[in-house]
Design an enzyme around this catalytic site. Structure first.
Site, PDB file in Angstrom:
ATOM      1  N   ASP A 396       0.867  -1.177   0.000  1.00 36.68           N
ATOM      2  CA  ASP A 396       0.000   0.000   0.000  1.00 36.68           C
ATOM      3  C   ASP A 396       0.909   1.234   0.000  1.00 36.68           C
ATOM      4  OD1 ASP A 396      -2.301   1.615   0.352  1.00 36.68           O
ATOM      5  OD2 ASP A 396      -1.935   1.675   2.500  1.00 36.68           O
ATOM      6  N   ASN A 820      -8.424  -1.430   4.064  1.00 34.48           N
ATOM      7  CA  ASN A 820      -8.469  -1.651   2.614  1.00 34.48           C
ATOM      8  C   ASN A 820      -7.365  -2.592   2.149  1.00 34.48           C
ATOM      9  OD1 ASN A 820      -6.682   0.456   3.385  1.00 34.48           O
ATOM     10  ND2 ASN A 820      -6.497   1.109   1.276  1.00 34.48           N
TER      11      ASN A 820
END
Length: 1210
Positions: A396, A820
């Site tokens: 990420d 997420n």
């Protein structure tokens, strides 16, 4: 919910449309919607034992030992007691079950903690405090400031004007900037009146549960009217309510049906590649065991037919036992005797080694982050060696690579650059925490945390430089930030993007303080004077325009347009008189971008009153047009935003976490490919890619895939692949000889000349992940050194990881810090959670966790590599010592009539793996290292053999088996020949079975111990104690068990009376031990000597350098900051979103005057307790969390050292 709660959600038909009636539980329960309780655990109290045993018996060896246990209870077959198998088997199963139960109990505790949170629910016309798990679909709940959103809700009303609320979505998309949601006016009228809310009976028809975070479709029917619902009216579970006193919402989806949980991947049972290889090898060993037992059974049959009849006089056969039946029984007897080829102690040792290496990770002080008091944590103990084989890292961006904190670092105003500090010689100085800071005490409204080091800029402000004043006036006026002043001078900025907040804060400190706004005015304090500008228009930002403008009228009546945006966009709209200034500013922009800063150009123009009146009229007509509204507005914007005058440029740093560029550089040297999967925009991700050394100017090319149709995406991917490898064939990428199971072909690594990068956006990625195009995408991406996927959803992150897992023979690692990232963390072979600013969802789902991305370097290059190296050495040695031990039985069978007699004493067989050889091999497996951590960092290439499975593979296993076969021949026939027809010094016979057994087992123990010494690279006091202690233990136990006293206590258990003292005092016995040891070790030493001389491995080369360097101290590693110097990557306020201009001018964004509600933002205007700024300038954090503004020490580059400044005023 019980401690081991059951998830009793019944399976039902696939939902097509959801129907909900507010305040009607009976109606909603008829549809059997999921409750709001969540369950992320694998087991419950009823399923734990069967499910855990099922998983454990997937290990073929465990099933094999269970089979052996059944054989050993048959008296006609077994020559060993049944408890020799059942005790270690139960021990292994119990230890593993306890570990799995502990992990799952932690999951249950986490679930219970969430499920038992309290929220106010409207029940029977009263607000009651209920547990989250008791909330039902259709309930109306009340949330208060800083509370987590309980379930997916339809916003009904709020405390804010026009029913606005502010939410933070870090748990969902990783972004910490606040977002706005607004309720329908018809529900907003309900307010906080409990009676009205209890009477609300609206019906919602909406989409069924799904994982799309960015869209929602539905309708609300209330009072005979139908209202459209979209994502702007929905609050998702995982969000946090900020800067809003209260709001009410209607529950649409609960628990497992919420979008957050729909995006969480399934908890899977992860096994390492070594485990999978072991399963294959164990199958091969079983086959080989059956082959050996068959040969010996056939030998028994022939022996019974030819020789057995001579023994029937004193060994009469039982009735019906013929040679064939004897061979059948012999087969199973040898299965039991030769089972030590796969001893159960192997699996006990493996679990101990993994546990020990997990403790090393948790105890590592160099992976401890003192600022948050966060140590590294190994949340699973079964995957350590996999850390030494990683080929692909999926990361990420926000919160993982960056801190999501923006700082105003530099600027260029009217051709002059500000922000650097120079000495009296004109040489640029390195900025550290000790560098002198600008004094902003002249400005009582300055933010005390903001830091700037170039005194020239503040002097220009004080001297009234016109261009400098215009520059900061633009920053104070051209934005969509909201200001809240609770007390005089205590300003709180609510920025939709951290970029905007950083710029407005910079203007504030330099004397242009944004104080407040209304729909048609902006109030600022200019150098101590309050001024109010009439706000006539906001020309809003969007992804195509990449700029925003405001048109204001000053108190003196002067009309001006202020514009800021991407430099390429602004330059196209400048007046020709700015050409010289453009050239100078471009140099500055290149320099800023070369340091990885996010650049922005600023321009303005004065407007004619008559022209603006006419334009305003046309703007009103266009904004109310029904057809082609957007294009008409764009034409008007283009018309007025031209012939601008350039003011300068800003440079903002999106602060990376400490050590990120160095870590990525080191991992790249280890041939690990890094893919960044982010929800951010393309420009942001690309810019960060350059900042952290993922993308580099030295790359041959960086391909950008941004097409909007499947055909165009396919063509762009093919064009990229052709550019990298013109002769790439369509089918040549497959490894025809190697299949990954279920008919899936593996894709080989294709070598290309040069280094390339790939950037692909979310729309293109959606097409690229389709079944017809996934291989096209994968081939192209795998040719590149770095890949960045932008605007991806959590599910797409998991799909990308799954794609690489499916078609590549490589180990994957996913690292992230937000909810997420949970899906990709669960899908990857290894999941790493960063315990940062975005909650604990990623950590709870991860296999390993720590506080900073830079610790990943140590986790892989040190702990991972050592764990893999130790495990491979352990397996090679363990198989060697046990194969050698077992093969001696095989050769002995030809000399004992295939009678299944053991060659060793039963006590030696029992203690061989438990006592005599257990601790030395464990010592090697827990303490061994080829080189220390410093050398591991200096030579990241040491990591590559693990990716290629060079330390332990089928080939290495076959070599080990051949070596064992040779050693067993030596260990059987040398003692056999040495003791054959031999007598003692006193003439007594020593050629008996017991003396031979003792000699053989002693030779075996010496041979395997010496072999262990050759395997060991790093001797410690513990290792030495284990090795020598085990030999001492052997002789102590042997002399004790073969003593008269033990025989007298239990004659049947200790038959070897006097054998040890009668044999071990003979010189020929010790000469035989010496000879067998030399003959066993000689081929190994010769082979290794030739290998090191002719083709040394990377490990051997580095170990040679270590031995050479021991005489001199090792120089400390140099960590330099690599700066890009050529092309520029810039863009306007990358995390900004379209539509905020409309909110500002409509008045819907405005807040009530000062109130008592608490705020999630940092209180600017007074120092924050415990905050000690150390960086270049104060970071703007939209959530007011503690900001990491420390800038690590960097070496001065030659460019910095010798660059001189021509301006004498500095």
């Amino acid at each position: 919910m019980s401690f081991f709660g059951l998830d009793c959600v019944r399976k039902k038909e696939r939902e097509v449309e959801r129907k909900i009636r507010a305040n009607d539980r009976e109606y909603n329960l008829s549809f059997k919607y999921a409750a709001n309780a969540i369950n992320t655990s694998k087991y419950n109290v009823f399923t734990f034992l069967p499910l855990n045993l099922f998983e454990q018996f997937q290990r073929i060896a465990n099933a094999y030992f269970l089979f052996l246990l059944v054989l050993q209870v048959i008296p006609q077959i077994s020559s060993l007691s049944w408890f020799t198998t059942v005790v270690p088997l139960v021990l292994v199963l119990s230890v593993t079950a306890i570990k799995d139960a502990s992990d799952d109990i932690n999951r249950h505790r986490s679930d219970n903690q969430v499920n038992n949170r309290k929220v106010q629910v409207l029940i029977d016309r009263k607000l009651r405090s209920e547990k989250w798990m008791d909330v039902q679909v259709g309930d109306i709940i009340k949330l208060e400031n800083n509370q987590f959103v309980t379930a997916d809700l339809l916003l009904l009303s709020s405390s804010e004007p026009l029913n606005l609320i502010y939410i933070e979505t870090a748990e969902l998309d990783g972004e910490t900037n606040l977002k706005v949601r607004q309720a329908l006016p018809v529900t907003g009228e309900l307010g906080d009146d409990v009676e009205k809310l209890a009477d609300f009976n609206g019906e919602v028809y909406c989409e069924p549960p799904n994982n799309r975070l960015d869209r929602f479709t539905g309708t609300l029917t209330y009072a005979g009217q139908k209202y459209s619902l979209d994502n702007e009216k929905i609050l998702l579970r995982g969000c946090t309510l900020r800067n809003t006193e209260w709001c009410f919402g209607l529950v649409l989806f609960g628990g497992p049906e919420t979008k957050l949980m729909q995006n969480c991947g399934k908890t899977t049972f992860k096994r390492t590649s070594v485990d999978r290889l072991m399963n294959v090898l164990v199958l091969c060993i079983f086959g080989f065991l059956a082959f050996m037992c068959t040969i010996l059974a056939i030998g028994n049959c022939f022996w019974e037919l030819n020789e057995g009849s001579e023994f029937t006089a004193f060994l009469p056969r039982q009735d019906g036992n013929n040679a064939a039946f004897s061979a059948f029984l012999t087969f199973w007897s040898y299965v039991i005797i030769l089972n030590t080829v796969v001893p159960i102690s192997l699996y006990v040792s493996v679990e101990i080694i993994r546990l020990g290496n997990s403790f090393y990770i948790e105890w590592d002080r160099k992976m401890y982050y003192p600022r948050n008091d966060t140590p590294a944590e190994a949340r699973t103990t079964t995957l350590n060696e996999e850390l030494g084989q990683i080929k692909y890292i999926f990361s990420d961006k926000t919160g993982t690579l960056t801190q999501n904190i923006m700082t105003f670092n530099k600027c260029s105003i009217n051709g002059k650059s500000y922000g650097d500090v120079y000495d009296y010689m004109g040489q640029r100085l390195e900025i550290t925490e000790h560098t002198d800071k600008v004094d902003f005490s002249f400005n009582p409204l300055a933010d005390p945390r903001f830091m700037f080091h170039d005194h020239a800029l503040v002097e220009a402000v004080k001297l009234g430089n016109t261009e400098v004043h215009a520059f900061f006036r633009l920053l104070a006026l051209c934005h969509t930030v909201m200001a809240e002043e609770k007390t005089e001078g205590e300003l709180l900025y609510q920025a939709q993007s951290p970029d905007e907040g950083a710029l407005v804060t910079a203007a504030r400190n330099f004397g242009f303080v944004f104080r407040s706004r209304t729909p048609d005015s902006v109030s600022i304090m200019e150098m101590g004077q309050q001024r109010s500008y009439e706000l006539l228009a906001i020309l809003d930002f969007n992804n195509v325009r990449k700029r925003m403008s405001v048109i204001v009228r000053s108190p003196e009546g002067k009309l001006s347009l202020y514009c800021k945006g991407a430099d390429t966009i602004i330059y196209e709209r400048l007046h020709q008189s700015c050409s010289k200034l453009m050239e100078v500013t471009t140099e500055h922009l290149n320099e800023f971008a070369g340091e990885g800063l996010r650049t922005l150009a600023l321009a303005y123009k004065d407007l004619d009153e008559d022209y603006f009146s006419q334009w305003k009229q046309r703007h009103h007509e266009a904004s109310t047009a029904l057809d082609d509204r957007e294009s008409k507005m764009d034409q008007l914007y283009e018309e007025i935003e031209k012939d601008l005058l350039l003011l300068g440029a800003t440079a903002i740093e999106d602060k990376l976490q400490d050590g990120v560029p160095h870590t990525i550089e080191q991992l790249s040297k280890a041939d690990i490919k890094i893919w960044v999967l982010t929800g951010d925009k393309q420009e942001t991700a690309e810019n960060i890619g350059y900042s952290c050394n993922l993308l580099r100017e030295e790359m041959n090319d960086v391909f950008v895939i941004s097409a909007n149709s499947p055909e165009d995406v396919r063509q762009e991917l093919r064009n990229a692949r052709t550019s990298m490898k013109p002769d790439a064939a369509e089918e040549s990428a497959f490894l025809q000889e190697r299949i990954l199971g279920k008919g899936v072909k593996a894709i080989r690594d294709e070598v290309v000349n040069g280094e390339y990068g790939l950037v692909i956006n979310g729309h293109s990625l959606a097409y690229a992940l389709e079944r017809s195009m996934e291989l096209e995408f994968l081939r192209t991406a795998c040719m590149c050194k770095a890949v960045i996927c932008c605007r991806v959803t959590p599910l797409q992150k998991a799909q990308v990881v799954e794609l690489v897992k499916k078609y590549k023979q490589a180990v994957t690692l996913a690292i992230g810090d937000g909810a997420n990232d949970v899906s990709m963390i669960k899908v990857a072979h290894i999941g790493v959670g960063i315990s940062g600013q975005e909650g604990m969802q990623a950590v709870l789902s991860s296999d390993y966790s720590f506080a900073q991305f830079r610790f990943l370097e140590r986790l892989l290059l040190v702990h991972g590599r050592w764990s893999y190296l130790r495990m491979c050495k352990f397996l090679r040695y363990f198989f060697y010592k046990n194969f050698t031990f077992t093969f001696v039985h095989f050769w002995y069978a030809f000399f004992c009539g295939f009678s299944a007699q053991t060659v060793y004493d039963e006590w030696f067989i029992t203690l061989y793996n438990l006592m005599y050889t257990a601790l030395p091999v464990l010592g090697m497996s827990l303490f061994d290292q080829d080189v220390n951590d410093v050398w591991s960092f200096q030579h990241p290439q040491l990591y590559i053999p693990g990716q290629l499975n060079l330390y332990f593979s089928k080939k290495a296993f076959f070599k080990c088996a051949l070596h064992s076969c040779y050693s067993s021949l030596v260990l059987f026939f040398i003692p056999y020949a040495a003791i054959h027809s031999t007598v003692r010094d006193d003439g007594k016979d020593v050629a008996d079975y017991q003396s031979f057994a003792l000699l053989t087992q002693t030779c075996l123990l010496f041979a395997v111990t010496i072999q262990l010494g050759l395997e060991m690279s790093y001797w410690t006091a513990v290792n030495t104690f284990f090795v020598l202690g085990s030999l001492v233990m052997y002789f102590a136990v042997t002399l004790t068990m073969y003593s008269n006293g033990m025989f007298l206590i239990l004659p049947s258990a200790f038959p070897f009376i006097g054998t040890a003292r009668n044999s071990l005092n003979q010189p020929n016995v010790w000469l035989t031990i010496l000879l067998t040891s030399i003959l066993c070790v000689l081929p190994v030493v010769t082979y290794r000597f030739l290998l090191i001389q002719l083709c040394p491995t990377i490990n051997e080369k580095v170990m040679f350098k270590v031995r050479q360097a021991k005489a001199t101290p090792l120089p400390p590693p140099r960590r330099t900051r690599i700066r890009r110097t050529s092309s520029r990557r810039s863009g306007y306020a990358f995390s900004h979103a379209q539509g905020y201009g409309d909110l500002v001018t409509s008045g819907r964004f405005l807040r009530r005057p000062a109130g008592s509600r608490s705020s999630g933002f940092t209180h600017t205007g007074r120092p924050t307790m415990g905050f000690s700024p150390m960086g270049r300038s104060a970071g703007y954090s939209p959530t007011g969390r503690p900001q990491n503004v420390k800038v690590q020490d960097v070496e001065v580059t030659s460019l910095q050292m010798y660059r001189t400044i021509t301006d004498a005023t500095l």
